[in-house]
Design a protein around this motif. Structure first.
Motif, PDB file in Angstrom:
ATOM      1  N   GLU A  66       0.808  -1.223   0.000  1.00  0.00           N
ATOM      2  CA  GLU A  66       0.000   0.000   0.000  1.00  0.00           C
ATOM      3  C   GLU A  66       0.839   1.269   0.000  1.00  0.00           C
ATOM      4  O   GLU A  66       0.337   2.338  -0.303  1.00  0.00           O
ATOM      5  CB  GLU A  66      -0.933  -0.001   1.219  1.00  0.00           C
ATOM      6  CG  GLU A  66      -1.981  -1.088   1.156  1.00  0.00           C
ATOM      7  CD  GLU A  66      -2.931  -1.048   2.337  1.00  0.00           C
ATOM      8  OE1 GLU A  66      -2.967  -0.025   3.055  1.00  0.00           O
ATOM      9  OE2 GLU A  66      -3.627  -2.044   2.545  1.00  0.00           O
ATOM     10  N   TYR A  67       2.097   1.172   0.328  1.00  0.00           N
ATOM     11  CA  TYR A  67       2.958   2.344   0.431  1.00  0.00           C
ATOM     12  C   TYR A  67       3.697   2.600  -0.882  1.00  0.00           C
ATOM     13  O   TYR A  67       3.737   1.752  -1.773  1.00  0.00           O
ATOM     14  CB  TYR A  67       3.942   2.207   1.599  1.00  0.00           C
ATOM     15  CG  TYR A  67       4.582   0.853   1.715  1.00  0.00           C
ATOM     16  CD1 TYR A  67       5.704   0.516   0.969  1.00  0.00           C
ATOM     17  CD2 TYR A  67       4.058  -0.107   2.579  1.00  0.00           C
ATOM     18  CE1 TYR A  67       6.290  -0.720   1.077  1.00  0.00           C
ATOM     19  CE2 TYR A  67       4.644  -1.351   2.701  1.00  0.00           C
ATOM     20  CZ  TYR A  67       5.760  -1.658   1.949  1.00  0.00           C
ATOM     21  OH  TYR A  67       6.338  -2.892   2.060  1.00  0.00           O
ATOM     22  N   SER A  68       4.282   3.763  -0.967  1.00  0.00           N
ATOM     23  CA  SER A  68       4.991   4.189  -2.177  1.00  0.00           C
ATOM     24  C   SER A  68       6.330   3.462  -2.315  1.00  0.00           C
ATOM     25  O   SER A  68       7.098   3.367  -1.354  1.00  0.00           O
ATOM     26  CB  SER A  68       5.231   5.699  -2.112  1.00  0.00           C
ATOM     27  OG  SER A  68       6.047   6.109  -3.167  1.00  0.00           O
ATOM     28  N   ILE A  69       6.580   2.956  -3.527  1.00  0.00           N
ATOM     29  CA  ILE A  69       7.858   2.323  -3.843  1.00  0.00           C
ATOM     30  C   ILE A  69       8.295   2.866  -5.205  1.00  0.00           C
ATOM     31  O   ILE A  69       7.516   2.853  -6.160  1.00  0.00           O
ATOM     32  CB  ILE A  69       7.759   0.788  -3.891  1.00  0.00           C
ATOM     33  CG1 ILE A  69       7.182   0.248  -2.577  1.00  0.00           C
ATOM     34  CG2 ILE A  69       9.126   0.171  -4.174  1.00  0.00           C
ATOM     35  CD1 ILE A  69       6.911  -1.245  -2.584  1.00  0.00           C
ATOM     36  N   THR A  70       9.528   3.345  -5.270  1.00  0.00           N
ATOM     37  CA  THR A  70      10.041   3.897  -6.521  1.00  0.00           C
ATOM     38  C   THR A  70      11.378   3.241  -6.867  1.00  0.00           C
ATOM     39  O   THR A  70      12.034   2.651  -6.014  1.00  0.00           O
ATOM     40  CB  THR A  70      10.253   5.424  -6.432  1.00  0.00           C
ATOM     41  OG1 THR A  70      11.142   5.710  -5.349  1.00  0.00           O
ATOM     42  CG2 THR A  70       8.940   6.150  -6.242  1.00  0.00           C
ATOM     43  N   ILE A  71      11.741   3.376  -8.134  1.00  0.00           N
ATOM     44  CA  ILE A  71      13.061   2.953  -8.602  1.00  0.00           C
ATOM     45  C   ILE A  71      13.738   4.185  -9.166  1.00  0.00           C
ATOM     46  O   ILE A  71      13.132   4.955  -9.908  1.00  0.00           O
ATOM     47  CB  ILE A  71      12.952   1.862  -9.683  1.00  0.00           C
ATOM     48  CG1 ILE A  71      12.488   0.554  -9.045  1.00  0.00           C
ATOM     49  CG2 ILE A  71      14.297   1.665 -10.385  1.00  0.00           C
ATOM     50  CD1 ILE A  71      12.365  -0.592 -10.011  1.00  0.00           C
ATOM     51  N   GLU A  72      15.005   4.363  -8.792  1.00  0.00           N
ATOM     52  CA  GLU A  72      15.764   5.525  -9.237  1.00  0.00           C
ATOM     53  C   GLU A  72      17.012   5.102  -9.991  1.00  0.00           C
ATOM     54  O   GLU A  72      17.701   4.164  -9.607  1.00  0.00           O
ATOM     55  CB  GLU A  72      16.192   6.371  -8.034  1.00  0.00           C
ATOM     56  CG  GLU A  72      15.042   6.970  -7.269  1.00  0.00           C
ATOM     57  CD  GLU A  72      15.512   7.861  -6.128  1.00  0.00           C
ATOM     58  OE1 GLU A  72      16.741   8.094  -6.006  1.00  0.00           O
ATOM     59  OE2 GLU A  72      14.655   8.295  -5.367  1.00  0.00           O
ATOM     60  N   THR A  73      17.273   5.828 -11.070  1.00  0.00           N
ATOM     61  CA  THR A  73      18.550   5.740 -11.764  1.00  0.00           C
ATOM     62  C   THR A  73      19.194   7.104 -11.607  1.00  0.00           C
ATOM     63  O   THR A  73      18.675   7.961 -10.880  1.00  0.00           O
ATOM     64  CB  THR A  73      18.361   5.375 -13.256  1.00  0.00           C
ATOM     65  OG1 THR A  73      17.648   6.426 -13.895  1.00  0.00           O
ATOM     66  CG2 THR A  73      17.622   4.062 -13.418  1.00  0.00           C
ATOM     67  N   LYS A  74      20.275   7.343 -12.306  1.00  0.00           N
ATOM     68  CA  LYS A  74      20.940   8.644 -12.196  1.00  0.00           C
ATOM     69  C   LYS A  74      20.011   9.805 -12.498  1.00  0.00           C
ATOM     70  O   LYS A  74      20.038  10.824 -11.819  1.00  0.00           O
ATOM     71  CB  LYS A  74      22.124   8.693 -13.156  1.00  0.00           C
ATOM     72  CG  LYS A  74      23.432   8.696 -12.494  1.00  0.00           C
ATOM     73  CD  LYS A  74      24.544   8.815 -13.504  1.00  0.00           C
ATOM     74  CE  LYS A  74      25.853   8.650 -12.785  1.00  0.00           C
ATOM     75  NZ  LYS A  74      26.980   8.659 -13.659  1.00  0.00           N
ATOM     76  N   ASN A  75      19.182   9.659 -13.534  1.00  0.00           N
ATOM     77  CA  ASN A  75      18.376  10.783 -13.999  1.00  0.00           C
ATOM     78  C   ASN A  75      16.870  10.567 -13.931  1.00  0.00           C
ATOM     79  O   ASN A  75      16.121  11.443 -14.343  1.00  0.00           O
ATOM     80  CB  ASN A  75      18.737  11.099 -15.459  1.00  0.00           C
ATOM     81  CG  ASN A  75      20.207  11.382 -15.629  1.00  0.00           C
ATOM     82  OD1 ASN A  75      20.819  12.024 -14.794  1.00  0.00           O
ATOM     83  ND2 ASN A  75      20.788  10.886 -16.704  1.00  0.00           N
TER      84      ASN A  75
END
Length: 79
Positions: free
Chosen positions: A24-33
């Motif tokens: 239910e919570y926020s999950i993100t994936i990050e790269t350099k940009n």
């Protein structure tokens, strides 16, 4: 929680999204940009998956999520 993960196959991405989309919570994936929704196969497949990416989850009890994401976790080696 912030960890680095690596996908080896498209099935890895599908399995990962099955896990993240159940939360239910926020999950993100990050790269350099780029920052994308970790609950979207299409967003993830738009990234350069030849390198590890950072996953961030806004959760209070990270133990369960870490256990589920164990197959994707990786260690970065600094040169």
């Amino acid at each position: 929680m912030e960890k680095y993960i690596k996908f080896n196959t498209i099935d890895d991405v599908k399995d990962f999204v099955a896990i993240t989309s159940s939360k239910e919570y926020s999950i993100t994936i990050e790269t350099k940009n780029t920052v994308v929704d970790a609950k979207s196969v299409m967003c993830i497949l738009g990234l350069d998956l030849t390198k590890p990416v950072k996953v961030k989850a806004d959760c209070q009890h990270e133990g369960e999520l870490l256990h589920q994401l164990k197959p994707f976790l990786c260690q970065l080696i600094k040169k």
